[in-house]
Design a protein around this motif. Structure first.
Motif, PDB file in Angstrom:
ATOM      1  N   GLU A  50      -5.539  -1.988   3.685  1.00  0.00           N
ATOM      2  CA  GLU A  50      -5.193  -1.827   5.117  1.00  0.00           C
ATOM      3  C   GLU A  50      -6.144  -2.750   6.079  1.00  0.00           C
ATOM      4  O   GLU A  50      -5.689  -3.046   6.929  1.00  0.00           O
ATOM      5  CB  GLU A  50      -5.296  -0.361   5.669  1.00  0.00           C
ATOM      6  N   SER A  95       0.927  -1.292   0.026  1.00  0.00           N
ATOM      7  CA  SER A  95      -0.055   0.153   0.096  1.00  0.00           C
ATOM      8  C   SER A  95       0.841   1.259  -0.073  1.00  0.00           C
ATOM      9  O   SER A  95       0.293   2.285  -0.377  1.00  0.00           O
ATOM     10  CB  SER A  95      -1.105   0.007   1.183  1.00  0.00           C
ATOM     11  N   TRP A  96       2.186   1.388   0.621  1.00  0.00           N
ATOM     12  CA  TRP A  96       3.049   2.336   0.574  1.00  0.00           C
ATOM     13  C   TRP A  96       3.274   2.655  -0.767  1.00  0.00           C
ATOM     14  O   TRP A  96       3.626   3.583  -1.164  1.00  0.00           O
ATOM     15  CB  TRP A  96       4.126   2.125   1.575  1.00  0.00           C
ATOM     16  N   ARG A 116       1.814   2.386  -3.530  1.00  0.00           N
ATOM     17  CA  ARG A 116       0.950   3.093  -4.390  1.00  0.00           C
ATOM     18  C   ARG A 116       0.451   4.461  -4.272  1.00  0.00           C
ATOM     19  O   ARG A 116      -0.325   4.750  -4.154  1.00  0.00           O
ATOM     20  CB  ARG A 116      -0.432   2.026  -4.273  1.00  0.00           C
ATOM     21  N   ARG A 117       1.657   4.978  -3.556  1.00  0.00           N
ATOM     22  CA  ARG A 117       1.566   6.634  -3.332  1.00  0.00           C
ATOM     23  C   ARG A 117       1.988   7.547  -4.188  1.00  0.00           C
ATOM     24  O   ARG A 117       3.361   6.878  -5.143  1.00  0.00           O
ATOM     25  CB  ARG A 117       2.117   7.104  -1.986  1.00  0.00           C
ATOM     26  N   GLU A 173      -7.730   6.184  -2.732  1.00  0.00           N
ATOM     27  CA  GLU A 173      -7.868   6.036  -1.378  1.00  0.00           C
ATOM     28  C   GLU A 173      -8.778   4.994  -0.844  1.00  0.00           C
ATOM     29  O   GLU A 173      -8.316   4.292   0.272  1.00  0.00           O
ATOM     30  CB  GLU A 173      -8.765   7.349  -1.076  1.00  0.00           C
ATOM     31  N   ARG A 215      -9.260   1.919  -2.258  1.00  0.00           N
ATOM     32  CA  ARG A 215      -8.664   0.849  -2.608  1.00  0.00           C
ATOM     33  C   ARG A 215      -7.427   0.544  -1.308  1.00  0.00           C
ATOM     34  O   ARG A 215      -7.225  -0.581  -0.846  1.00  0.00           O
ATOM     35  CB  ARG A 215      -7.609   0.655  -3.777  1.00  0.00           C
ATOM     36  N   GLU A 216      -6.771   1.665  -1.043  1.00  0.00           N
ATOM     37  CA  GLU A 216      -5.726   1.624  -0.029  1.00  0.00           C
ATOM     38  C   GLU A 216      -6.260   1.111   1.315  1.00  0.00           C
ATOM     39  O   GLU A 216      -5.996   0.523   2.215  1.00  0.00           O
ATOM     40  CB  GLU A 216      -4.927   3.019   0.154  1.00  0.00           C
ATOM     41  N   TYR A 258      -2.424   8.677  -1.858  1.00  0.00           N
ATOM     42  CA  TYR A 258      -2.620   7.479  -2.292  1.00  0.00           C
ATOM     43  C   TYR A 258      -3.285   7.647  -3.521  1.00  0.00           C
ATOM     44  O   TYR A 258      -4.095   8.782  -3.950  1.00  0.00           O
ATOM     45  CB  TYR A 258      -3.793   6.792  -1.338  1.00  0.00           C
TER      46      TYR A 258
END
Length: 152
Positions: free
Chosen positions: A138, A118-119, A121-122, A131, A133-134, A128
């Motif tokens: 998480e 997830s990091w 994908r910034r 947002e 999806r992230e 993000y």
């Protein structure tokens, strides 16, 4: 179509993972497709049903988790069977603890891979790309390994 049912609280669980009944897309069992070989879901077994929903309310996801749970349970039992001491079947409690610790470590590693992804994908400003999806990623990691606090 009949309701999707499960014996575990809050959705499909070990009861559904280990039974021979065909699974609905959500991982629960369709009442019309209950296997007579099942010890959990047939109505004549008189077991309590703890979760259910109508087919039109089916979330459509969850079957893959149930399949993975079954594979994990079968693999654990295979290790126990292989480690059993002869015909008497004595097993060290330390082996059971080690297997449970191994499973927890694998789940933790999987959750950390999800969090790490997830990091990645910034965008270049640290936002993000997607947002919702992230947040979903998480949340999934927290479901797998809830005891770990998120790292900033």
């Amino acid at each position: 179509m009949a309701n999707h049912i499960g014996r575990s609280w809050g959705g499909p669980g070990d009861c559904e993972a280990l039974c021979p009944c065909p699974k609905a897309p959500c991982g629960l069992v369709d009442v019309d497709n209950v296997s007579e070989a099942c010890t959990q879901h047939p109505p004549l077994r008189c077991k309590s049903i703890r979760t259910s929903h109508r087919p039109e309310d089916c979330p459509g996801t969850g079957r893959d988790v149930v399949v993975a749970m079954k594979r994990t349970a079968e693999a654990r039992q295979a290790v126990i069977d292989a480690a059993a001491d002869g015909e008497r079947g004595f097993i060290s409690p330390d082996l059971l603890d080690a297997l449970d610790e191994y499973r927890a470590a694998v789940e933790h590693e999987a959750a950390e891979h999800i969090r790490e992804d997830s990091w990645g994908r910034r965008d270049r400003w640290g936002r993000y790309e997607n947002e919702s999806r992230e947040r979903g990623m998480e949340d999934a990691a927290d479901l797998i390994d809830p005891e770990v606090e998120e790292t900033p």
